[in-house]
Motif scaffolding. Structure first.
Motif, short mmCIF file in Angstrom:
data_model
loop_
_atom_site.label_atom_id
_atom_site.label_comp_id
_atom_site.label_asym_id
_atom_site.label_seq_id
_atom_site.Cartn_x
_atom_site.Cartn_y
_atom_site.Cartn_z
N THR A 236 0.86 -1.35 0.05
CA THR A 236 0.07 -0.02 0.07
C THR A 236 0.95 1.50 0.03
N PHE A 240 1.41 4.66 -3.02
CA PHE A 240 1.16 6.24 -2.49
C PHE A 240 2.56 6.87 -2.44
N ASN A 261 -0.91 9.14 3.74
CA ASN A 261 -2.06 8.70 4.53
C ASN A 261 -3.15 9.72 4.02
N TYR A 264 -4.44 8.64 0.84
CA TYR A 264 -5.16 7.35 0.86
C TYR A 264 -6.59 7.55 1.35
N GLU A 267 -8.72 9.13 -1.24
CA GLU A 267 -9.15 8.25 -2.28
C GLU A 267 -10.33 7.52 -1.66
N GLN A 268 -10.28 7.01 -0.55
CA GLN A 268 -11.43 6.16 0.08
C GLN A 268 -12.63 6.99 0.14
N TYR A 283 -9.25 1.51 5.51
CA TYR A 283 -7.63 1.65 5.95
C TYR A 283 -7.22 0.57 6.72
N GLU A 287 -9.34 -1.97 1.43
CA GLU A 287 -10.20 -1.29 0.68
C GLU A 287 -10.95 -2.26 -0.13
#
Length: 493
Positions: A236, A240, A261, A264, A267-268, A283, A287
């Motif tokens: 992960t 990123f 972070n 991320y 994105e989520q 997280y 995902e």
């Protein structure tokens, strides 16, 4: 009276102190609301409206009237709370609901986030702008930035059972971890918070994630291999931009970890239509798994049994724990929690004599009131350095600005650096256990009988082991058969 001063007078600590009495309300007998109970509820509603009036008067600049309205409303609420325990049928939950509502109302006011200390009006201009190099740099008033995609963060944190249970854990069993996170974060804030600020994400969320993930320990590594202050898995992290640079894993870099972070979470949040709870679950639990469970229905609640019951116990605990830590970040004194005041202004020292981080920790001692010493802070700010490796003269190290003078007075000359160097150079002798002596005689022969096992034969021998006999006879998987002739070492001790 300046707004900042007035804001401090609106702190909810007096209200929190009064609501400690609500624990007694649960013992009130009777299930039917009596006239006394209705009177208490009326008093509760009036107190709530009085608080709103106080806020409005403050906004209009009528400080004296505002202060009096606030005092009257809080006194009324505390009196009603105290009487609840002696009144049959009193529902304590209604009082807690008002307490929660006032905190959320406070988040929408002009002094949102004022639970935490504000910097003085003489803060450097670069600090107000949030530029690197500004001291502790970024004004604490920026903690008031609580919007998440246009929603107030307080509106997204439901005071349900799991979050309340997590609040209790942070205020009891996890309290030391929460305070450690706070201290560690203050010294890294100037590196981490700007990354979240750029992504328009609330600082409280960053703090909540770090509190649950690592307690602010930059070099934390989990049993599953997640690493860094925000605990990225290797694959992960690569997605990123966290990788190995000059032999250093950038998952351990506070600024890089915060940047990744934020990317991320961005994105989520887009994938789950700004559903914060589902994004946090992704997280922690992955995902891919969350998207399969949600199956396109991003409006589903994290606590829907179809979702909640399919998650691991770790993820079910993780999401409310992060939200609870974020809530306490915004409202510490409203929960009888006092974070220590920390001067996190960044600084640098140039070594005048060779020293490792461990040696610097020893010579700095408990300077500036750091009872636990400065080892963790020095490691967090210099993650690329092995704390045991001596750094040469001229090396520049990141330190809190308040340690610059401490280094000059304690770690350049005098007895402390000599003591630290002597302790660091100590050699612990390596203990080598001698193998037991035995005299080995020529090999003997043994014919395997029905019922024999290799282990049993070795026990009879008494001075060898299964592996030795197996190797001596080229046995596969230690298998033997009746009639087989084995070569055995015959020996005496």
């Amino acid at each position: 009276m300046p707004l900042s001063t007035l804001a401090h007078r609106f702190r909810l600590a007096p209200l929190a102190a009064g609501l400690v009495l609500l624990a007694a309300c649960a013992s009130g007998g009777g299930s039917r609301a009596s006239g006394d109970v209705n009177a208490l509820y009326t008093q509760l509603d009036q107190a709530s409206k009085g608080y709103e009036t106080a806020l409005q008067q403050a906004r209009e600049g009528d400080d004296q009237a505002s202060e009096q309205s606030l005092k009257d409303s809080l006194d009324s609420l505390k009196q009603a709370a105290a009487r609840c325990g002696a009144t049959p049928g009193c529902d304590s939950q209604r009082f807690y609901s008002v307490f929660d509502r006032l905190l959320r109302l406070k988040d929408g006011s002009f002094f949102a986030g004022e639970d935490l200390e504000t910097v003085g009006e003489d803060a450097p201009e670069e600090a107000v702008a949030g530029k690197p190099g500004g001291a502790a740099a970024l004004p604490q008033a920026q903690r008031a930035v609580t919007l998440l995609r246009g929603h107030k963060l307080s509106e997204l944190i439901a005071m349900n059972g799991p979050v309340k249970a997590a609040l209790e854990m942070w205020l009891t069993q996890w309290r030391s971890n929460l305070v450690d996170t706070w201290i560690n974060y203050q010294y890294m804030r100037y590196e981490m918070w700007p990354q979240y600020d750029k992504a328009d994400l609330p600082e409280a969320l960053l703090f909540g994630i770090m509190a649950k993930e690592s307690h602010g320990k930059v070099h934390a590594v989990s049993r599953s291999g997640a690493a860094g202050p925000l605990q990225f898995m290797y694959a992960t992290g690569l997605r990123f931009g966290l990788n190995s640079r000059d032999g250093f894993d950038t998952r351990f870099d506070p600024s890089e970890a915060a940047r990744a972070n934020a990317a991320y979470m961005d994105e989520q949040l887009k994938a789950f239509n700004d559903n914060l709870e589902l994004s946090l679950a992704a997280y922690n639990g992955g995902e891919g798994r969350m998207r399969r469970l949600v199956n396109g229905n991003t409006g589903v609640s994290f606590y829907d049994p179809a979702i909640y019951n399919q998650l691991s116990a770790e993820t079910r605990e993780y999401v409310p724990a992060v939200l609870a830590a974020a809530w306490l970040f915004l409202h510490p004194d409203s929960y009888n929690l006092n974070f220590p005041k920390i001067d996190g202004a960044p600084g640098r020292i140039t070594l005048k004599r060779p020293a490792s981080l461990s040696e610097l920790t020893i010579c700095m001692g408990s300077a500036q009131g750091m009872d636990d010493g400065w080892f963790r802070t020095l490691r967090n700010l210099n993650p690329r350095l092995n704390p045991q490796d001596e750094q040469p003269v001229g090396s520049q190290l990141k330190v809190p600005r308040e340690l610059e003078s401490v280094y000059a007075s304690r770690c350049v000359d005098g007895p402390w650096p000599i003591l630290a160097s002597d302790l660091h150079a100590a050699v612990v002798p390596e203990v080598v256990k001698p193998e037991p002596k035995r005299t080995v005689q020529p090999h003997s022969r043994y014919i395997v009988r029905h019922g024999d096992t290799l282990l049993g034969i070795v026990h009879k021998l008494g001075c060898s082991d299964v592996r030795e006999v197996s190797n001596l006879n080229d046995l596969k998987h230690h298998r033997i058969r009746a009639g087989q002739v084995l070569r055995l070492p015959s020996c005496r001790r």
